[in-house]
Design a protein around this motif. Structure first.
Motif, PDB file in Angstrom:
ATOM      1  N   CYS A  65       0.804  -1.231   0.000  1.00  0.00           N
ATOM      2  CA  CYS A  65       0.000   0.000   0.000  1.00  0.00           C
ATOM      3  C   CYS A  65       0.836   1.280   0.000  1.00  0.00           C
ATOM      4  CB  CYS A  65      -1.020  -0.001   1.124  1.00  0.00           C
ATOM      5  SG  CYS A  65      -0.412  -0.423   2.741  1.00  0.00           S
ATOM      6  N   PHE A  66       2.054   1.239   0.520  1.00  0.00           N
ATOM      7  CA  PHE A  66       2.946   2.411   0.456  1.00  0.00           C
ATOM      8  C   PHE A  66       4.235   2.077  -0.293  1.00  0.00           C
ATOM      9  CE2 PHE A  66       0.242   3.102   4.108  1.00  0.00           C
ATOM     10  CZ  PHE A  66      -0.112   4.434   3.996  1.00  0.00           C
ATOM     11  N   ASN A  67       4.203   1.030  -1.057  1.00  0.00           N
ATOM     12  CA  ASN A  67       5.364   0.584  -1.818  1.00  0.00           C
ATOM     13  C   ASN A  67       5.826   1.687  -2.780  1.00  0.00           C
ATOM     14  OD1 ASN A  67       7.265  -0.727  -3.372  1.00  0.00           O
ATOM     15  ND2 ASN A  67       5.941  -2.438  -3.933  1.00  0.00           N
ATOM     16  N   GLY A  68       7.112   1.985  -2.743  1.00  0.00           N
ATOM     17  CA  GLY A  68       7.666   2.949  -3.685  1.00  0.00           C
ATOM     18  C   GLY A  68       7.400   4.398  -3.356  1.00  0.00           C
ATOM     19  N   CYS A  69       6.998   4.701  -2.110  1.00  0.00           N
ATOM     20  CA  CYS A  69       6.865   6.101  -1.694  1.00  0.00           C
ATOM     21  C   CYS A  69       8.261   6.619  -1.372  1.00  0.00           C
ATOM     22  CB  CYS A  69       5.936   6.218  -0.486  1.00  0.00           C
ATOM     23  SG  CYS A  69       4.205   5.886  -0.849  1.00  0.00           S
ATOM     24  N   HIS A  70       8.982   7.018  -2.401  1.00  0.00           N
ATOM     25  CA  HIS A  70      10.407   7.310  -2.277  1.00  0.00           C
ATOM     26  C   HIS A  70      10.692   8.550  -1.440  1.00  0.00           C
ATOM     27  CE1 HIS A  70      11.213   4.146  -5.147  1.00  0.00           C
ATOM     28  NE2 HIS A  70      10.412   4.706  -6.035  1.00  0.00           N
ATOM     29  N   PHE A  89       5.815  -1.032   3.162  1.00  0.00           N
ATOM     30  CA  PHE A  89       6.653   0.158   2.969  1.00  0.00           C
ATOM     31  C   PHE A  89       7.934  -0.198   2.201  1.00  0.00           C
ATOM     32  CE2 PHE A  89       4.101   1.060   6.744  1.00  0.00           C
ATOM     33  CZ  PHE A  89       3.602   2.315   6.446  1.00  0.00           C
ATOM     34  N   PHE A  90       7.832  -1.148   1.344  1.00  0.00           N
ATOM     35  CA  PHE A  90       8.983  -1.605   0.574  1.00  0.00           C
ATOM     36  C   PHE A  90       9.551  -0.480  -0.287  1.00  0.00           C
ATOM     37  CE2 PHE A  90      10.914  -3.454  -3.216  1.00  0.00           C
ATOM     38  CZ  PHE A  90      11.740  -4.437  -2.683  1.00  0.00           C
ATOM     39  N   GLY A  91      10.866  -0.299  -0.228  1.00  0.00           N
ATOM     40  CA  GLY A  91      11.516   0.671  -1.103  1.00  0.00           C
ATOM     41  C   GLY A  91      11.306   2.122  -0.732  1.00  0.00           C
ATOM     42  N   CYS A  92      10.849   2.386   0.493  1.00  0.00           N
ATOM     43  CA  CYS A  92      10.723   3.782   0.949  1.00  0.00           C
ATOM     44  C   CYS A  92      12.110   4.261   1.372  1.00  0.00           C
ATOM     45  CB  CYS A  92       9.729   3.884   2.094  1.00  0.00           C
ATOM     46  SG  CYS A  92       8.033   3.455   1.632  1.00  0.00           S
ATOM     47  N   GLU A  93      12.900   4.592   0.381  1.00  0.00           N
ATOM     48  CA  GLU A  93      14.329   4.774   0.595  1.00  0.00           C
ATOM     49  C   GLU A  93      14.693   6.047   1.341  1.00  0.00           C
ATOM     50  OE1 GLU A  93      15.170   6.530  -3.877  1.00  0.00           O
ATOM     51  OE2 GLU A  93      15.274   4.367  -3.501  1.00  0.00           O
ATOM     52  N   ASN A 128       9.248  -8.553   4.233  1.00  0.00           N
ATOM     53  CA  ASN A 128       9.624  -7.417   3.387  1.00  0.00           C
ATOM     54  C   ASN A 128       8.818  -6.150   3.638  1.00  0.00           C
ATOM     55  OD1 ASN A 128      11.759  -8.637   1.813  1.00  0.00           O
ATOM     56  ND2 ASN A 128      10.177  -9.836   0.785  1.00  0.00           N
ATOM     57  N   CYS A 129       8.145  -6.040   4.791  1.00  0.00           N
ATOM     58  CA  CYS A 129       7.295  -4.860   4.995  1.00  0.00           C
ATOM     59  C   CYS A 129       8.098  -3.565   5.059  1.00  0.00           C
ATOM     60  CB  CYS A 129       6.405  -5.029   6.224  1.00  0.00           C
ATOM     61  SG  CYS A 129       7.261  -5.144   7.786  1.00  0.00           S
ATOM     62  N   PHE A 130       9.370  -3.636   5.509  1.00  0.00           N
ATOM     63  CA  PHE A 130      10.238  -2.458   5.509  1.00  0.00           C
ATOM     64  C   PHE A 130      11.529  -2.706   4.724  1.00  0.00           C
ATOM     65  CE2 PHE A 130       7.768  -1.573   9.425  1.00  0.00           C
ATOM     66  CZ  PHE A 130       7.357  -0.285   9.137  1.00  0.00           C
TER      67      PHE A 130
END
Length: 462
Positions: A76-81, A101-105, A123-125
């Protein structure tokens, strides 16, 4: 309900907030393409549900959620860079599903608090590589494999009323906390085998639990680890070879109420470990516990109930200088415990019952003073101080009895005085040289009771 794609490409939206709403549903891709969206906040809601991909690839920077019930679908928040901070407070049990929150770099700060259970799924974070602070407070925290895979964080605080279990795959490829890790449980805390191994940037560890189990090799090759502390724990068991190649580790502090069990070679090969402080409980050190701790100079054990030091405990501890042990009930030091402790200078023991095994201080050639305080019964077996060629003074104070084995002071060439205070003294055979040097015409000075009179029974056997 914010329906599917309801705000798609609304590029002027910068924030959305809700207050005292009973139920909120954010549907799939609701905010996709919102390139200036910065803040999403919910206060005092009854229930929030986030559907799959609802914020995917938005410019969201801040997420603030407060509700009784929360539901998160995958991604749901994947890729919120651009997302920098998450603050979640929930009353009921909730889960962060796969790749939430995958990929919230850019994510710097995570704060999650619930009075129920928190479950972090696979993989949630993952791939959150700029985390500064992670704070997880819950009744119970459950970690799936790889929930922080390839994440890099400065510090992590985990606090739970119930059990915490951390396995070797929580951080995936061994990134994890880079500076500080604090884990507190009011119940059981288990760190499974290798769970923090090879985390080369981890510096400080502070653990606390009612029952704490640290399995084998947990901190193996944590090359930056400099301090390790266990505080206010009821019973603790630490497995073998915890700190191999932890070349920056200098201080270990452990505080227990009931029991501390340190397995064989527990701290072995901690080459730069300098000081160990242990407070409280019944303490048992197994064989070779500090083997090859070349820089270890001081061991302080205080306010314990019993202390049991096994054989060859400090083998190859070439820098050990001071041993200070205080125990209410008993101190047991097994044979060869300090064998060839070349720099050992001072030993202070205080307990009701003290047992020192054969050859315990064999060839501790720098030993200068040995002091036993406030004991009831003392047993010193054979050859205990053999080869301690620089010891000059021995002082032993017992309210009841002292038993000294044969050849106890053999080759202690500089020994000048032995001050023994007790009611009953038993000494096994001495060589003629030792007997002449230490006791001939001097027993009235060397052997006295607590009132500075001759002992009630003075017995030289054989």
């Amino acid at each position: 309900t914010l329906g599917e794609r309801s705000f798609e490409k609304c590029t002027s939206i910068s924030s959305i907030s809700f207050s005292k709403v009973k139920r909120i549903i954010i549907d799939d891709c609701a905010f996709i393409g919102c390139l200036n969206f910065e803040t999403f906040a919910v206060e005092n809601a009854n229930e929030i549900s986030f559907r799959k991909d609802c914020f995917i690839n938005t410019s969201l920077k801040e997420l603030i959620l407060n509700a009784d019930v929360m539901n998160f679908d995958d991604n749901c928040f994947n890729g919120c860079h651009s997302l920098k901070s998450i603050e979640i407070e929930c009353k009921e049990k909730f889960e962060l599903n796969q790749k939430t929150f995958f990929g919230c770099e850019s994510l710097n700060e995570i704060k999650i608090k619930t009075s129920s259970d928190l479950n972090l799924h696979k993989n949630c974070f993952s791939d959150t590589k700029n985390l500064i602070s992670v704070e997880l407070i819950a009744n119970k925290v459950i970690f799936d494999n790889n929930c922080f895979n390839n994440a890099l964080m400065s510090s992590i605080l985990i606090q739970s009323d119930d059990d915490i279990s951390i396995n070797s795959k929580m951080f995936g490829n061994y990134q994890g906390p880079s500076e500080k890790m604090i884990i507190k449980s009011l119940s059981n805390l288990t760190l499974h085998k290798n769970c923090f191994a090879y985390q080369s940037k981890l510096k400080n560890v502070d653990l606390s639990a009612n029952h704490l189990l640290i399995e084998n090799y947990c901190f193996d090759n944590c090359s930056s680890l400099s301090s390790f502390a266990i505080s206010k724990s009821f019973d603790v068991k630490i497995g073998v070879l915890q700190f191999c190649n932890c070349n920056e580790l200098e201080n270990i502090e452990i505080e227990v109420e009931s029991k501390l069990d340190l397995e064989s070679s527990c701290f072995a090969d901690s080459f730069n470990l300098k000081e160990v402080i242990i407070v409280g409980g019944n303490v048992k050190f197994n064989d070779l516990c500090f083997n090859n701790c070349k820089s270890l100079s001081s061991i302080v054990i205080a306010n314990t109930e019993t202390v049991d030091l096994s054989a060859a405990l400090f083998y190859k501890c070439k820098s050990l200088e001071i041993i200070d042990i205080e125990s209410k009930s008993s101190i047991k030091i097994c044979s060869g415990c300090f064998y060839e402790g070349k720099k050992l200078k001072t030993i202070i023991l205080e307990s009701e019952n003290i047992f020192i095994g054969s050859g315990c201080f064999f060839n501790c050639e720098s030993l200068e003073s040995f002091n036993i305080k406030n004991a009831q019964m003392i047993t010193i077996e054979n050859n205990v101080f053999e080869g301690c060629k620089n010891i000059e003074k021995i002082k032993i104070n017992s309210k009841s009895s002292i038993s000294i084995g044969s050849n106890c002071f053999l080759k202690a060439f500089k020994l000048k005085s032995i001050d023994l205070s007790c009611d009953k003294l038993t000494i096994k055979s001495f060589s003629e040289c030792e007997q002449e040097k230490l006791f001939s015409n001097n027993s009235d000075k060397l052997v006295k009771d607590n009132n500075h009179h001759l002992v009630h029974e003075f017995e030289v056997l054989d």
